[in-house]
Write a protein that holds these residues in place. Structure first.
Motif, PDB file in Angstrom:
ATOM      1  N   VAL A  94       0.833  -1.201   0.000  1.00 37.07           N
ATOM      2  CA  VAL A  94       0.000   0.000   0.000  1.00 37.07           C
ATOM      3  C   VAL A  94       0.867   1.250   0.000  1.00 37.07           C
ATOM      4  CG1 VAL A  94      -1.697   1.311   1.318  1.00 37.07           C
ATOM      5  CG2 VAL A  94      -1.921  -1.183   1.123  1.00 37.07           C
ATOM      6  N   LYS A  95       1.940   1.247   0.766  1.00 32.40           N
ATOM      7  CA  LYS A  95       2.822   2.415   0.816  1.00 32.40           C
ATOM      8  C   LYS A  95       3.525   2.635  -0.519  1.00 32.40           C
ATOM      9  CE  LYS A  95       6.543   4.604   3.426  1.00 32.40           C
ATOM     10  NZ  LYS A  95       7.462   4.512   4.585  1.00 32.40           N
ATOM     11  N   ALA A  96       3.963   1.530  -1.154  1.00 29.64           N
ATOM     12  CA  ALA A  96       4.652   1.671  -2.437  1.00 29.64           C
ATOM     13  C   ALA A  96       3.728   2.220  -3.515  1.00 29.64           C
ATOM     14  CB  ALA A  96       5.215   0.314  -2.865  1.00 29.64           C
ATOM     15  N   VAL A  97       2.468   1.806  -3.483  1.00 29.61           N
ATOM     16  CA  VAL A  97       1.539   2.230  -4.526  1.00 29.61           C
ATOM     17  C   VAL A  97       0.963   3.613  -4.237  1.00 29.61           C
ATOM     18  CG1 VAL A  97      -0.643   1.689  -5.691  1.00 29.61           C
ATOM     19  CG2 VAL A  97       0.972  -0.143  -5.139  1.00 29.61           C
ATOM     20  N   SER A  98       0.551   3.850  -2.979  1.00 28.09           N
ATOM     21  CA  SER A  98      -0.127   5.118  -2.653  1.00 28.09           C
ATOM     22  C   SER A  98       0.819   6.173  -2.105  1.00 28.09           C
ATOM     23  CB  SER A  98      -1.232   4.858  -1.629  1.00 28.09           C
ATOM     24  OG  SER A  98      -0.669   4.492  -0.369  1.00 28.09           O
ATOM     25  N   GLY A  99       1.959   5.740  -1.610  1.00 26.96           N
ATOM     26  CA  GLY A  99       2.888   6.677  -0.990  1.00 26.96           C
ATOM     27  C   GLY A  99       2.553   6.998   0.446  1.00 26.96           C
ATOM     28  N   LYS A 100       1.533   6.321   0.993  1.00 29.52           N
ATOM     29  CA  LYS A 100       1.075   6.606   2.351  1.00 29.52           C
ATOM     30  C   LYS A 100       1.224   5.368   3.228  1.00 29.52           C
ATOM     31  CE  LYS A 100      -2.381   9.743   0.409  1.00 29.52           C
ATOM     32  NZ  LYS A 100      -3.824   9.994   0.219  1.00 29.52           N
ATOM     33  N   SER A 101       1.590   5.595   4.467  1.00 28.61           N
ATOM     34  CA  SER A 101       1.742   4.500   5.428  1.00 28.61           C
ATOM     35  C   SER A 101       0.383   4.146   6.019  1.00 28.61           C
ATOM     36  CB  SER A 101       2.706   4.893   6.552  1.00 28.61           C
ATOM     37  OG  SER A 101       3.994   5.146   6.034  1.00 28.61           O
ATOM     38  N   VAL A 102       0.152   2.835   6.201  1.00 24.43           N
ATOM     39  CA  VAL A 102      -1.089   2.365   6.808  1.00 24.43           C
ATOM     40  C   VAL A 102      -0.750   1.343   7.880  1.00 24.43           C
ATOM     41  CG1 VAL A 102      -2.517   2.778   4.772  1.00 24.43           C
ATOM     42  CG2 VAL A 102      -1.340   0.583   5.038  1.00 24.43           C
ATOM     43  N   ASN A 103      -1.705   1.146   8.785  1.00 22.07           N
ATOM     44  CA  ASN A 103      -1.536   0.172   9.861  1.00 22.07           C
ATOM     45  C   ASN A 103      -2.383  -1.055   9.539  1.00 22.07           C
ATOM     46  OD1 ASN A 103      -0.953  -1.104  12.237  1.00 22.07           O
ATOM     47  ND2 ASN A 103      -2.410   0.087  13.467  1.00 22.07           N
ATOM     48  N   VAL A 104      -1.728  -2.207   9.349  1.00 17.65           N
ATOM     49  CA  VAL A 104      -2.451  -3.438   9.009  1.00 17.65           C
ATOM     50  C   VAL A 104      -2.272  -4.416  10.160  1.00 17.65           C
ATOM     51  CG1 VAL A 104      -2.840  -5.187   7.250  1.00 17.65           C
ATOM     52  CG2 VAL A 104      -1.841  -3.004   6.608  1.00 17.65           C
ATOM     53  N   THR A 105      -3.064  -4.240  11.181  1.00 16.99           N
ATOM     54  CA  THR A 105      -2.949  -5.140  12.335  1.00 16.99           C
ATOM     55  C   THR A 105      -4.293  -5.702  12.753  1.00 16.99           C
ATOM     56  OG1 THR A 105      -3.152  -3.260  13.849  1.00 16.99           O
ATOM     57  CG2 THR A 105      -0.921  -3.940  13.213  1.00 16.99           C
ATOM     58  N   SER A 106      -5.404  -5.065  12.315  1.00 16.35           N
ATOM     59  CA  SER A 106      -6.719  -5.488  12.801  1.00 16.35           C
ATOM     60  C   SER A 106      -7.121  -6.830  12.217  1.00 16.35           C
ATOM     61  CB  SER A 106      -7.769  -4.437  12.454  1.00 16.35           C
ATOM     62  OG  SER A 106      -7.987  -4.426  11.051  1.00 16.35           O
TER      63      SER A 106
END
Length: 617
Positions: A94-106
């Motif tokens: 997701v970061k590579a494509v959108s340039g934004k960091s996300v939290n994937v823990t849920s």
């Protein structure tokens, strides 16, 4: 490997893996949509297609994160997930494509799927539900291994198959992740070591064969035959010779030769052989001349499948060229050529190389195999193009799904050639021929040798004739089955001549092992003589009841007209190293004609459903 993967995980494990993989893909898709990225895919399992504005920027980010995406065009990329990936990989994508960091823990992220599952039963055989413990899996595999007679037990003298030593030093690199974990379509700059190894192997094989070009695309010898014939076909078409579609094939050829010719769009014309096993020159000349306007190729094996060096091989090649055809050489018997001669020197235009024969990749069980082809200079432009690679307008279409076939096993042949060197390879060829002729000298008084060269010798293999025993009720199959009691896999039976055995010892075997094999064959000949002289019944004897399993020999009841010792330990040396066959004699012909299934009954797999139910599903 694939079957054991299924056995170990079982249906529930595979379902869990599939569920997790598709959850990762759906989680990535959902998060990308949240970041404003257009996800084109609507229904998918493990791969999503994404429309982006600047693939070049995304590629830079992906490479920095050590990830490869598939770049479909100037707008779209494809991203795949598998069971090795984690939530952290989803975040990185997701970061590579959108340039934004996300939290994937849920928990939601890792269970996100779209659509519904249609739950079905599969892998219902008990074997897929019994070995989900690693220790039990290990024991199961060992039990299977114990049933296999292999080179760790004794020589396997299968004629035409070249069952030579697969040295541990050659095999170890296959286990290295640097070779095993690279995708076939990884960017070239990520596979520099692979490229260097393949380039070196290419150079060495060209030197060995005398050819100008090599293609590693074919995954087997048979696929190499097809690839070579397709190259010949492309060559004729490029010259405007669309009418050249006749393939001359000797009657002694491998069974795959005619099949490959037909698959390549050619018509097969069989050429006979003489009493010495050579191609019948008169028949060849007559048929080559008769079809000279339509002749596409001659398929020839050298040394011949009859185990002799074809005396007129150069004249044969010249004749085909004079008639406008090309010479395809079956490389099954390269183990008798390397270092002494070469296909190009003989006059061949194409030759496939069984790397799983002459060059030490393990042979058996349907693979793994590699059948690269070498070609003369005028055929190089027509070598198969690689999948997904453009250009090379003259090249034939891709032969296999990967640019270099089963590339992960090429380190075996590379290591073999590198360690042997030119002198070692030539010495191996000499020893292979010497070993075959040594066996001939030891057995020819007991078993007639069917063919020999002009000087009375064989190439690297020989054919012993067992047909004379048939009148006494002894079939070649009886000899093959009895050899199991002596701890040997039978040589090739009834190929290329029915009622015979084709023996190829290879250079890997010592004189001691050759002598042990010969002692077994001579002892069996004495057992045959007991039948011939009437000492034992022609239908109730040790040969007809072979092989003898441990269960049969140890049973309380024994009503056979020979001792248990003769059944299981016919030579004293076998007592020190006994290999027990696991299955007694079966009626092979009946089995071939009456298919039987050891699986649960078919009813356990299916339920009667109405057409409406099937349509609805």
């Amino acid at each position: 490997m694939s079957s054991m993967y299924a056995v170990y995980h079982g249906p529930e494990g595979l379902r869990q893996i599939a569920t997790r993989v598709t959850a990762l893909a759906h989680s990535a898709a959902n998060l990308l949509r949240e970041q404003g990225v257009e996800v084109i895919s609507r229904s998918f399992f493990d791969t999503i297609r994404v429309r982006v504005g600047d693939p070049k920027l995304i590629k830079e980010r992906a490479l920095e994160a050590k990830m490869n995406f598939r770049y479909l065009n100037e707008n779209d990329i494809a991203i795949s997930f598998d069971e090795t990936h984690t939530a952290a990989d989803v975040a990185a994508v997701v970061k590579a494509v959108s340039g934004k960091s996300v939290n994937v823990t849920s928990q939601f992220d890792l269970t996100a799927t779209s659509g519904s599952w249609r739950d079905v039963d599969y892998l219902q055989h008990p074997v897929f539900r019994s070995y989900q413990s690693e220790h039990e899996m290990l024991r199961y595999m060992k039990r299977l291994e114990n049933k296999d007679l292999s080179l760790v037990h004794s020589m396997i003298s299968l004629g035409s198959c070249t069952m030579k030593l697969n040295a541990t030093t050659e095999m170890i690199p296959v286990t290295w992740s640097e070779f095993g974990d690279i995708h076939p379509f990884a960017p070239q700059d990520q596979a520099v070591g692979y490229s260097e190894m393949i380039d070196e192997l290419d150079l060495w094989l060209r030197e060995i064969t005398g050819f100008d070009g090599i293609s590693f695309a074919p995954n087997s010898g048979a696929q190499g035959e097809y690839a070579g014939l397709m190259v010949i076909r492309a060559y004729h078409l490029a010259r405007g010779d669309k009418h050249r579609n006749i393939a001359l094939i000797p009657s002694s050829a491998h069974g795959t030769n005619p099949a490959s010719a037909v698959m390549a769009g050619m018509k097969v014309v069989i050429v006979g052989c003489d009493d010495q096993g050579n191609i019948d020159w008169d028949d060849l000349q007559q048929k080559a001349t008769a079809h000279k306007d339509e002749l596409a190729a001659l398929m020839v094996t050298y040394p011949s499948t009859h185990g002799v060096f074809e005396e007129s091989i150069i004249e044969i090649c010249d004749l085909i060229h004079e008639c406008g055809g090309q010479v395809y050489m079956d490389g099954a018997n390269m183990n008798a050529q390397v270092g002494l001669t070469s296909p190009a020197r003989i006059g061949a235009d194409v030759c496939h190389l069984n790397l799983h024969k002459t060059f030490c990749i393990p042979h058996g069980g349907g693979g793994p195999g590699m059948g690269p082809i070498g070609v003369a200079g005028h055929l190089v432009p027509y070598l198969p193009k690689a999948p997904m690679v453009t250009g090379g307008g003259s090249a034939v279409s891709p032969i296999s799904a990967a640019p270099f076939g089963s590339a992960s096993i090429l380190p075996i042949s590379h290591a073999y050639i590198a360690m042997m060197g030119g002198e070692g390879l030539t010495e191996a060829t000499r020893l292979a021929i010497l070993n075959a002729n040594y066996i001939k000298s030891q057995l020819q008084a007991a078993y007639p040798v069917l063919y020999a060269g002009a000087n009375g010798t064989n190439a690297h293999e020989l054919i012993i004739d067992c047909r004379a025993f048939k009148s006494y009720g002894i079939e070649v199959e009886d000899i093959a089955k009895r050899l199991m009691d002596y701890g040997y896999h039978a040589p090739t039976v009834s190929f290329p001549v029915a009622g015979t055995m084709m023996i190829e010892p290879t250079e890997s075997e010592t004189k001691g092992e050759l002598d042990r094999f010969c002692r077994a064959m001579l002892a069996i000949r004495e057992e045959i003589e007991e039948v011939i002289t009437g000492q034992v019944d022609s239908a109730d004897n040790v040969l007809k009841h072979a092989p003898h399993t441990q269960r049969v020999v140890m049973a309380d009841a024994w009503n056979r007209p020979y001792s248990r010792e003769k059944a299981a330990f016919p030579l004293p040396e076998i007592q020190q190293n006994k290999f027990w066959p696991t299955v007694s004699r079966i009626d092979s012909a009946y089995g071939d004609r009456n298919l039987m299934c050891s699986c649960p009954p078919l009813e356990d797999y299916t339920e009667v459903q109405s057409p409406e139910e099937l349509v609805e599903q």
